[in-house]
Design a protein around this motif. Sequence first.
Motif, PDB file in Angstrom:
ATOM      1  N   SER A 557       3.075   5.806  -3.398  1.00 40.24           N
ATOM      2  CA  SER A 557       1.925   4.991  -3.813  1.00 40.24           C
ATOM      3  C   SER A 557       0.651   5.373  -3.079  1.00 40.24           C
ATOM      4  CB  SER A 557       2.234   3.511  -3.589  1.00 40.24           C
ATOM      5  OG  SER A 557       2.419   3.224  -2.205  1.00 40.24           O
ATOM      6  N   LYS A 558       0.751   6.197  -2.046  1.00 40.91           N
ATOM      7  CA  LYS A 558      -0.461   6.671  -1.381  1.00 40.91           C
ATOM      8  C   LYS A 558      -1.254   7.618  -2.280  1.00 40.91           C
ATOM      9  CE  LYS A 558       1.549   6.291   3.245  1.00 40.91           C
ATOM     10  NZ  LYS A 558       1.953   7.014   4.480  1.00 40.91           N
ATOM     11  N   ASN A 559      -0.569   8.174  -3.295  1.00 39.75           N
ATOM     12  CA  ASN A 559      -1.235   9.056  -4.263  1.00 39.75           C
ATOM     13  C   ASN A 559      -1.877   8.207  -5.366  1.00 39.75           C
ATOM     14  OD1 ASN A 559      -0.898  10.641  -7.041  1.00 39.75           O
ATOM     15  ND2 ASN A 559      -1.226  12.148  -5.398  1.00 39.75           N
ATOM     16  N   GLU A 560      -3.100   8.517  -5.730  1.00 38.33           N
ATOM     17  CA  GLU A 560      -3.846   7.699  -6.693  1.00 38.33           C
ATOM     18  C   GLU A 560      -3.163   7.646  -8.051  1.00 38.33           C
ATOM     19  OE1 GLU A 560      -8.335   7.409  -8.669  1.00 38.33           O
ATOM     20  OE2 GLU A 560      -7.883   8.874  -7.083  1.00 38.33           O
ATOM     21  N   SER A 561      -2.708   8.804  -8.527  1.00 37.11           N
ATOM     22  CA  SER A 561      -2.071   8.824  -9.854  1.00 37.11           C
ATOM     23  C   SER A 561      -0.779   8.021  -9.861  1.00 37.11           C
ATOM     24  CB  SER A 561      -1.805  10.266 -10.285  1.00 37.11           C
ATOM     25  OG  SER A 561      -0.950  10.917  -9.350  1.00 37.11           O
ATOM     26  N   THR A 562      -0.037   8.052  -8.752  1.00 35.30           N
ATOM     27  CA  THR A 562       1.199   7.270  -8.669  1.00 35.30           C
ATOM     28  C   THR A 562       0.903   5.780  -8.627  1.00 35.30           C
ATOM     29  OG1 THR A 562       2.258   9.081  -7.453  1.00 35.30           O
ATOM     30  CG2 THR A 562       3.333   6.937  -7.385  1.00 35.30           C
ATOM     31  N   SER A 563      -0.134   5.395  -7.893  1.00 38.05           N
ATOM     32  CA  SER A 563      -0.514   3.978  -7.856  1.00 38.05           C
ATOM     33  C   SER A 563      -0.910   3.484  -9.247  1.00 38.05           C
ATOM     34  CB  SER A 563      -1.667   3.772  -6.876  1.00 38.05           C
ATOM     35  OG  SER A 563      -1.255   4.003  -5.546  1.00 38.05           O
ATOM     36  N   ARG A 590       9.596  -7.353   2.698  1.00 31.42           N
ATOM     37  CA  ARG A 590       8.225  -7.868   2.745  1.00 31.42           C
ATOM     38  C   ARG A 590       7.271  -6.828   3.341  1.00 31.42           C
ATOM     39  NH1 ARG A 590       9.135 -13.132   6.112  1.00 31.42           N
ATOM     40  NH2 ARG A 590       6.932 -13.538   5.647  1.00 31.42           N
ATOM     41  N   ILE A 591       7.751  -6.116   4.353  1.00 34.90           N
ATOM     42  CA  ILE A 591       6.934  -5.056   4.949  1.00 34.90           C
ATOM     43  C   ILE A 591       6.624  -3.979   3.918  1.00 34.90           C
ATOM     44  CG2 ILE A 591       6.931  -3.210   6.674  1.00 34.90           C
ATOM     45  CD1 ILE A 591       8.712  -5.058   8.406  1.00 34.90           C
ATOM     46  N   ILE A 592       7.658  -3.561   3.200  1.00 37.12           N
ATOM     47  CA  ILE A 592       7.474  -2.510   2.195  1.00 37.12           C
ATOM     48  C   ILE A 592       6.547  -2.982   1.092  1.00 37.12           C
ATOM     49  CG2 ILE A 592       8.666  -1.143   0.441  1.00 37.12           C
ATOM     50  CD1 ILE A 592      11.134  -1.185   2.313  1.00 37.12           C
ATOM     51  N   SER A 593       6.716  -4.229   0.660  1.00 40.48           N
ATOM     52  CA  SER A 593       5.851  -4.757  -0.399  1.00 40.48           C
ATOM     53  C   SER A 593       4.392  -4.761   0.036  1.00 40.48           C
ATOM     54  CB  SER A 593       6.290  -6.177  -0.769  1.00 40.48           C
ATOM     55  OG  SER A 593       7.592  -6.187  -1.281  1.00 40.48           O
ATOM     56  N   ALA A 594       4.152  -5.174   1.273  1.00 38.30           N
ATOM     57  CA  ALA A 594       2.771  -5.199   1.768  1.00 38.30           C
ATOM     58  C   ALA A 594       2.168  -3.797   1.788  1.00 38.30           C
ATOM     59  CB  ALA A 594       2.733  -5.826   3.158  1.00 38.30           C
ATOM     60  N   LYS A 595       2.951  -2.799   2.182  1.00 36.42           N
ATOM     61  CA  LYS A 595       2.442  -1.429   2.224  1.00 36.42           C
ATOM     62  C   LYS A 595       2.147  -0.895   0.827  1.00 36.42           C
ATOM     63  CE  LYS A 595       4.725  -0.153   6.563  1.00 36.42           C
ATOM     64  NZ  LYS A 595       5.731   0.716   7.221  1.00 36.42           N
ATOM     65  N   ILE A 596       3.041  -1.189  -0.130  1.00 36.88           N
ATOM     66  CA  ILE A 596       2.798  -0.722  -1.504  1.00 36.88           C
ATOM     67  C   ILE A 596       1.555  -1.387  -2.078  1.00 36.88           C
ATOM     68  CG2 ILE A 596       3.749  -0.667  -3.841  1.00 36.88           C
ATOM     69  CD1 ILE A 596       6.541  -0.565  -2.595  1.00 36.88           C
ATOM     70  N   LEU A 597       1.426  -2.700  -1.858  1.00 33.07           N
ATOM     71  CA  LEU A 597       0.259  -3.416  -2.361  1.00 33.07           C
ATOM     72  C   LEU A 597      -1.030  -2.888  -1.739  1.00 33.07           C
ATOM     73  CD1 LEU A 597       1.655  -7.061  -2.443  1.00 33.07           C
ATOM     74  CD2 LEU A 597       0.962  -5.689  -4.420  1.00 33.07           C
ATOM     75  N   GLU A 598      -0.966  -2.546  -0.470  1.00 34.93           N
ATOM     76  CA  GLU A 598      -2.154  -1.991   0.181  1.00 34.93           C
ATOM     77  C   GLU A 598      -2.591  -0.691  -0.482  1.00 34.93           C
ATOM     78  OE1 GLU A 598      -3.483  -0.215   4.563  1.00 34.93           O
ATOM     79  OE2 GLU A 598      -1.643  -1.386   4.358  1.00 34.93           O
ATOM     80  N   ASN A 599      -1.621   0.199  -0.745  1.00 36.42           N
ATOM     81  CA  ASN A 599      -1.955   1.475  -1.384  1.00 36.42           C
ATOM     82  C   ASN A 599      -2.463   1.266  -2.807  1.00 36.42           C
ATOM     83  OD1 ASN A 599      -1.137   2.948   0.895  1.00 36.42           O
ATOM     84  ND2 ASN A 599       0.994   3.002   0.201  1.00 36.42           N
ATOM     85  N   VAL A 600      -1.830   0.342  -3.533  1.00 38.17           N
ATOM     86  CA  VAL A 600      -2.270   0.066  -4.904  1.00 38.17           C
ATOM     87  C   VAL A 600      -3.682  -0.507  -4.910  1.00 38.17           C
ATOM     88  CG1 VAL A 600      -1.836  -1.386  -6.916  1.00 38.17           C
ATOM     89  CG2 VAL A 600       0.061  -0.201  -5.822  1.00 38.17           C
ATOM     90  N   CYS A 601      -3.971  -1.378  -3.939  1.00 38.32           N
ATOM     91  CA  CYS A 601      -5.309  -1.970  -3.864  1.00 38.32           C
ATOM     92  C   CYS A 601      -6.375  -0.927  -3.573  1.00 38.32           C
ATOM     93  CB  CYS A 601      -5.346  -3.046  -2.786  1.00 38.32           C
ATOM     94  SG  CYS A 601      -4.428  -4.542  -3.220  1.00 38.32           S
ATOM     95  N   ILE A 602      -6.036   0.051  -2.782  1.00 34.93           N
ATOM     96  CA  ILE A 602      -7.006   1.089  -2.439  1.00 34.93           C
ATOM     97  C   ILE A 602      -7.388   1.903  -3.679  1.00 34.93           C
ATOM     98  CG2 ILE A 602      -7.313   3.237  -1.146  1.00 34.93           C
ATOM     99  CD1 ILE A 602      -5.609   2.008   1.079  1.00 34.93           C
ATOM    100  N   HIS A 603      -6.395   2.191  -4.529  1.00 33.51           N
ATOM    101  CA  HIS A 603      -6.626   3.078  -5.667  1.00 33.51           C
ATOM    102  C   HIS A 603      -6.892   2.328  -6.983  1.00 33.51           C
ATOM    103  CE1 HIS A 603      -5.505   6.427  -3.132  1.00 33.51           C
ATOM    104  NE2 HIS A 603      -4.317   5.910  -2.891  1.00 33.51           N
TER     105      HIS A 603
END
Length: 813
Positions: A557-563, A590-603
Amino acid sequence: MPIASDGKGSASRGKEERANLEADIRVIMVAHAYVRTTFTTMAYLAFTWSTVVLLGGFVSSLRKKDFQCLTVITVVEAISIFNDLEADGRLKIDIWKIRKPQITGAGVRQGRPSGRFRILTVGVVRPLIIVQNMFSAYGPVISIGLSLWRLIVRDYATTHREEASLANLTPALDFFYFLVLFQGHLYQMLISIFLVKEDTFISQICEKCKFPQEWGKRSAAAYVQDIREKCMRDPGLASGRTLLSYAVGLLDSTSDEEYLCGVRILGILTKDGEEDATSIILRSRPKIQRLLDTLGWRSCPKSAGENAEIRELAARIVADLAGGVQLSQFPGAIRSVSSLLETTGQPYWKHNHQHELSSAERRLKKCIKLLNLITMRKKDTEHAGVVVACNELILHGFRILEGLACDAHNCRDICGDPSLLAKITAPLYSSTLIHDIGKSAAWAAVVNESLRVVHRLIHVAPGRAARRLRRGIFSNRQALTNLESFLDLAGNEPLTMRAMEILTQLVLDSSINIMTVITMETRGKLVRKQLQIFLAVADGWGEELKSTAGETLSMLSKNESTSEFIVREQDDTVDRLTQMLDTKEKNKYRIISAKILENVCIHCNEHVKQTLLRKVLEVHRKRTSEASERTNSVPGGNAEISEISLQGDDLEMQRQLHNGHRVNDNASNQEANEDEESDMKELQEALLSLTLVLLGEFNGAESSALMIPENDPAADGAFLEMLKDIVDNCQSQLTPISLSIVKLCGQISKSVMRGYRCTNDQKKEFVESLSKASETMANLETCVLFAGNDCGMEKITRPLLSDLEEELKDLVA
């Protein structure tokens, strides 16, 4: 609250019982050494008194019976002295401990002893051995009997001589016989107490360590004898001498028998994780080199049974050491490890990299097919009771490689050996891989270990080596097909996890064209499967598989296209991820969810920003309110509540608080408690990081309206006070994650101070807390700056605490 498993508890109890037994052995052997030293000293004194004083000064005055008693006792004492000299290595010619194996090497012609040698052995040597053994075993008893008889009778005089002479003879003989009696008492102590206790110790060692009958008693006896010999030389040498250190010491032995004994003991002690010999063995390069050499399949000049056994045991030990081994420092190490994979019975030679096979390879292929038929069987060895599973060496070989691959330099060396790399990746290129896995569970286990190594190599290997390996896998259609098939493979979650890990690394590789059709299709299948597993509500997936799916999805999810793909795949994906932040889920999810949401929010901020911000801040406010209520109702609860300010009504944390006293009752639960606290810190960091990203898109009145409505009781700056409590608590734990939390609180506080109704006193108090944290964590921040990207802490390095402090002071002013 997680409770330690029965296996760990049993291992801990077994280790403690063995430690107590080892301490008892050392105490008894030290006492034995002192008694034996006293016994030997008295033997010297008795021998000297008999030869110099009695036989030298009163020989003409002795009666015949006393002369005969003195002669026998003197011979017994002489044997004791010679045995003591031989034990200390001071006797150059050992005439008192002649053994049959020492004399059968000479005088043998074509396997049969010669006539003269047979006469010499039967007529001379054997009688001497019998007499010597009789004197050694029964001599002290005979001495006790003779001394006691003479002390009772006391008819020492032979003629009427001068009173002075008789007056000296009688006390001289009395002293001598009393001396021998006391020495005999010590001998009885040695026999009745120490030797009997020694047998008990040997039996207890075999029982507690679960040594097999074939060699267990012999090895335990050798360990007890080693302790006894060290105590005889110097009682201080036995201090800290454990069975583990004894076994490690045997790895340096020039005797193959002792080396095998050491490897066997280490194999038993380290098998279930009861003992960790890694730190001890890694201090000695010769020990590591010998263990690595043992892995080579021609390295042991033993019979087939012992050769297979010692290789399997050495491989198990090296697997534990591999993480601390540098291949470049040990010549031939790669060849030795590679030899463990040469006995493979796996059908993985049908891959695209081998279009034509040489005659040798064709013969090897036939052998492999034959071995595949007996993969699940145990092969008999020459030694009874010694059996080694056919693929155990292969599994250990892959585990060794996985440990070695933790180091980037080792990865480069492994990838630089084409033959070894071909063995590692061979299962991945097999065209019949899926079929073979369904037919053989043993083969599936080998494939799983092989893919572990592949993932470690492409993840850790530096630069060109990793890129070459990734491109080799990516360019092979069969390899990609196998990995994609593992994603939907039912009943084998380990292989599904390995496929996710490897495919994630392939998709993340910037050197591979992400826009190719193959990559897009592979990424789509991978992300769909990850979402399906991680977002599943039912417990249909294993906990480890679900964690792996979430962690790899977080990386992608750190990749824009994946997000963007994650957001488009399902309309409710973000909502479901947001729901996983609730306290009903396990902390790691919960930790993993927060990290995925953070990456999705960025992109993809246009899709989720406002909704998610309200949800996260609602969780913050709810938890802050409940924390305040508990603080008021529970005396002295401030420390605990502030520690969990971001967890609020977290059920896991509540169980931890209620059971805290029970957790500290034993070491296993204490360790589990520390792991739980570590997870809490990581969750706290993830939530704060997500909050910072969300607040970064808003400012001024909009941010204030979203975060603190007009009728909200938190409008008085409770949120800033919560951040202050977090900063204060982190100062007591100087860890990188605590430093990260403090910096996140400082960055969030800037938005809070700009857009919220906070009093100047609240702002000043927060700045004071941050200033104090900056001073306390100065050294830690320096270390993090120095480590930088090498340790994956680039996200923690900036901004500096001093910069944050200055910015906040400007806001307060």
